[in-house]
Enzyme design. Sequence first.
Site, PDB file in Angstrom:
ATOM      1  N   ALA A 177     103.570 103.519  -1.431  1.00 44.30           N
ATOM      2  CA  ALA A 177     102.826 104.857  -1.556  1.00 44.30           C
ATOM      3  C   ALA A 177     102.115 105.264  -0.250  1.00 44.30           C
ATOM      4  O   ALA A 177     102.123 104.564   0.931  1.00 44.30           O
ATOM      5  CB  ALA A 177     101.866 104.653  -2.672  1.00 44.30           C
ATOM      6  N   HIS A 178     101.478 106.450  -0.334  1.00 43.19           N
ATOM      7  CA  HIS A 178     100.747 107.101   0.857  1.00 43.19           C
ATOM      8  C   HIS A 178      99.873 106.172   1.444  1.00 43.19           C
ATOM      9  O   HIS A 178      99.007 105.532   0.695  1.00 43.19           O
ATOM     10  CB  HIS A 178     100.230 108.261   0.273  1.00 43.19           C
ATOM     11  CG  HIS A 178      99.581 108.337  -0.795  1.00 43.19           C
ATOM     12  ND1 HIS A 178      98.213 109.103  -0.811  1.00 43.19           N
ATOM     13  CD2 HIS A 178      99.566 107.769  -2.058  1.00 43.19           C
ATOM     14  CE1 HIS A 178      97.721 109.213  -2.067  1.00 43.19           C
ATOM     15  NE2 HIS A 178      98.440 108.186  -2.577  1.00 43.19           N
TER      16      HIS A 178
END
Lengths: 335, 335, 335
Positions: C236-237
Site C-alpha cells: 500500500a501507499h
Amino acid sequence: MYSLGELADRLDLPFSGDASRAITGLASLASAGPGDLAFLSERKFLQQLLVTRAGAVILSSEYRPECPVDCLVSDSPYLAFARASRLFSGAPIPAPGVHATATVSPSARVHASAALGPNVVVAEDVEVAAGAILDAGVYLGPGSRVGERTRVYPNAVIYHDVWLGSDCVIHSQAVLGADGFGFAPGPGGWEKIHHVGGVRIGDGVEIGAGTTVDRGALEHTVIEDGVIIDNQVQIAHNCRIGKNTAIAGCAGLAGSTIIGANCTLAGGVGVVGHVEICDDVHITGMTMVTRSITEPGSYSSGTPMSTTGQWKRNAVRFSQLDAMQARLVRLEKQS
Amino acid sequence: MYSLGELADRLDLPFSGDASRAITGLASLASAGPGDLAFLSERKFLQQLLVTRAGAVILSSEYRPECPVDCLVSDSPYLAFARASRLFSGAPIPAPGVHATATVSPSARVHASAALGPNVVVAEDVEVAAGAILDAGVYLGPGSRVGERTRVYPNAVIYHDVWLGSDCVIHSQAVLGADGFGFAPGPGGWEKIHHVGGVRIGDGVEIGAGTTVDRGALEHTVIEDGVIIDNQVQIAHNCRIGKNTAIAGCAGLAGSTIIGANCTLAGGVGVVGHVEICDDVHITGMTMVTRSITEPGSYSSGTPMSTTGQWKRNAVRFSQLDAMQARLVRLEKQS
Amino acid sequence: MYSLGELADRLDLPFSGDASRAITGLASLASAGPGDLAFLSERKFLQQLLVTRAGAVILSSEYRPECPVDCLVSDSPYLAFARASRLFSGAPIPAPGVHATATVSPSARVHASAALGPNVVVAEDVEVAAGAILDAGVYLGPGSRVGERTRVYPNAVIYHDVWLGSDCVIHSQAVLGADGFGFAPGPGGWEKIHHVGGVRIGDGVEIGAGTTVDRGALEHTVIEDGVIIDNQVQIAHNCRIGKNTAIAGCAGLAGSTIIGANCTLAGGVGVVGHVEICDDVHITGMTMVTRSITEPGSYSSGTPMSTTGQWKRNAVRFSQLDAMQARLVRLEKQS
C-alpha cells in the site's frame, strides 16, 4: 430464442406443456417472467415454485405435480440448467480471422478458424489451434500452444513454453508462466533461479481473472484436465493440480505442492510448499494447510468470528493456552 | 501553484497570513518546506506543528494560536486536505480525442469530449459518456457503458454488459464482468454455468488495481454509489455492495454475498457466500465471516501474533480445546 | 550448450571428469539424463545422487567420493546452481529497437539499446535506460524511469512518477504507482485523497505477476535494492521495504508499513498499517501482524488444521476461552 420443444430436444429432456412456447432467457424462480426458463434444484425453493411466473421450469419429476407452469424434467435440474445456460449465454463470439492490429510472428502457426482480436501479440513458434479465440491485447510468448476452441480473454498473458489444452477458458489478466519465486541466498543478496520448466495445462480447464500460474524451475507446473480455478488464485512453480479439482478465489499454493483429483479448495485457502494432498479432499475457506493430507475428507482451520470486544477477550487467552493447560494439569493432580 | 488567498477561496476556508504566499505542493508537517501546504488532523502531531517549516497548515481553530506559520482553518482538516489534494494532483489528464491506434466499433457511441488512449479497444454497442477517460490498452466489451468523467486506467478490462456510472475511477488490471465461478457437477466433470447477468456499478465508485468483480449468473452483480474498493479485492458473482461501503485490499467476497451501506471491511477479510451483512458493520483485518451479521458494530476473528516458539506451544493446545473443556467440566463436578 | 569445462570456467568452480562433455540442460538428480546438469544441496537427496544418470552434478566436496558421474565442486551448490540456471534460461531476449506498433512520446528518452515490444506505450518525459526491455503492451506513465537492463514483462502498468532502478524484473500485470486507498469521510460520502507521492524502486528488485505497489500520498512509496516480491502481493501507499527483504505470494501490507532489511514474509501474511518491523524478522505463512516488531526472530499466528469435525468442536471453544479462564481461576481458588 428457443421454443420449449426445441429446448427439450437440445437438452434431451421430457417436457410438459406447450411445445411452441417461446423461451427468450433464463431467470430465477422468483424473478422469472413468461419468457424465462427457471429451475428448481433444492426443496427450500419449493415455495417459489408454487408462485413462479416463469414460462417453464427445469425440475425433478417429484415436483412436477406442484409446478404451476410448463416444465422440463431432469434427474439433475442444476446440471440441466448449466447446459441450458450455454444456449442463452450472451458472451459475444468473435468471427474467425486475425485483426489488422494483431502482431503475429511469421513462424507462428495460427489455424484459419481461430479469431485473434485487436493488438493480440503472437510470438515465434506459437501454435494456435482450430476455433481458438484470443481476445484483444492477449500475449502469447514464444513456443506457447493454445488448443482447439480454447478462449483467452482480453489482456491475459501467456509466457513462453506454456501449453494450453482444448476447450479451456482463460480470463483477463491471468498470467501463465511467469517465473517462480526461486532465489538462492548469495554473498550480495538473492540470486535468481532462472526457471527452465514451462506450464502444461490440460483440456477443459478454466482459469479465473487475475490468477497466476508460475512456470516450473526444472520440470513443468502441471494442471490436469477439467480443473477449475477461480479469480486471483496463486499457483506457484512446480505445483501439480489433479483432474477436476476446483480452487476458489484468493487461494494460494506455494511451490511444489501436489493436489490430487476431485478436491475442492474454498476461498482464501493457503497451502505451504512441498506438501501433498490426496484425492477427494475438501478444504474449507481460509484454512492454512501446513502438512500433507493422506486421507480423503474435509479439513479446516481458523477461529470463529464474534464482536470485536468478545474476540479481544478470547484472543488474548489464546496466547495463554499452553499456560492454561499447565494449570489444568496442576488442578487435576490436586483433585 | 496557488497563492494562499486562492487556496482559501477554492477550499472555502478562512485563513491567517500572507494571501500572496505561493503554495506549490503538499507535504507532511515534518517534511514540509516554505512552499508546501501541510495539515494537522490529530493532536498527536501537535509537536510537529510547533516546529513545522510549512508555508501554511490546515488545522482546526483550537490549534490556531499554536501555529507558527500561516494557516487555513477548517472544522475537518483532513477533509479539507483531501479537497486540497485534488488541486495539486500530478495525475496527468489526457486531452479529449481518440488515439490513432485505438480500435472503436462503428456501433459504439463515444462522446467527443472523451479521451481514448493508444490501443484502446471499444466493442460494438458501447457507450462512452462526456469527459470519460480510457487510458492505453483498456478494453470495453460489447454493450458496456462508461459514465461521465469516469476514468479507466491502462490495461483494465471491462467485459460485455458492464455499466459504470459517472465519476468512477477504475485502476489498472481491474477486471469487471468476468464469469462467476459457477459450475455444476456432471458425469464427466464440472459443467460451466454460463453467466447471463452483467455488472452494474453506481456513481463515484473507485475500484483498485487488480480487483475483480464477476458478472452475475442470472441477475446482475451490483456495486452501489460511492463504494470504494482497494487493490486485489475479489467480488464474486451476484454480490451486492451497499452505498459508501469501503473494502480494503486483498478482501474476498464469495458469491451472492450482500453487504449493506456504510460498512468497512479491512484488508484480507473473507466472506462466505450467500450471507448478508447489515448497514454500518465494521470488520477487522483478515476476519473470516461465515455467517450473516444483523447488528451494526465491529466484528473480528483470528489469533494474535507471537514468536513462533510461543505460537507453536499455544497452537497445539487449540487442537485440544474441546478436551480441555471436558476436563474443566470434570474438575468442576469434583469441586 | 556448454562443455563441462566451459561451465566450470563460467561458474569458476573446480570439476572432475570429462571437460568436453556436452551439457545441454538442467534437471533434478532424479530425472536428469546424460546431457543434464543436476545439483545436490541437501543430504536428504543423497540416495538420488548414488543412482543419478546426470551428465554432471554440482555438489560440495564431501559428496564427491560418492558421485557416480562427473561433478562441479562448490561450497554453495544451490547458489552455484542458481548461477548455472542463468546460462540455460530459455527466456527469450528481444532484440534492441522500438516495434513499429509502439507509441512513444517525442519527449521520452529511450536508449538505442533498449527493446520496446509491440503496443508498448511510453508517455511524456519517460526515461528508458540502456538495455532495458519493455515487452508487449507495457505502459509507462509520464515521468517514469526504467533503469539499465530492467525488464518489464507484457502488459505490466507503470503509472506516472514511478522510478525503477537497474537490473529489475517486473512481471506481467504488475501495477506500480496506482493511487493509494486514501479517502476522507465527507458529508456526502468518501472524498478522495489525491496521491502526489510516487514510487521509488531500487536496483535488482524483482516484482511478481499481478503484484500492486501503490504510490505515496505525500512522500514516495519505497522499495530498496535487492528486494524480491512474489505474485499477487499488495504493497500500500507509503510503505518502505528494506534491502534484500523477500515477500512471498498473496501477502498484503497496509499503508505506511515499514519493513526492515533481510526480512522474510511468507505467503499470505497480512500487516496492518503504520507499524514498523525491524531487520531480520521472519514471519510464517498467513500470519496477521497487528503490531510493530522490534526484535529479530520468527513470528506466527493462526490455528492448526484438523478435520472439519474436530475443528468445529475446538473452534466453538475458542469463543469460550475467556470464560474458561474464569472457570480455571475459580477452581484454583477452591483448590
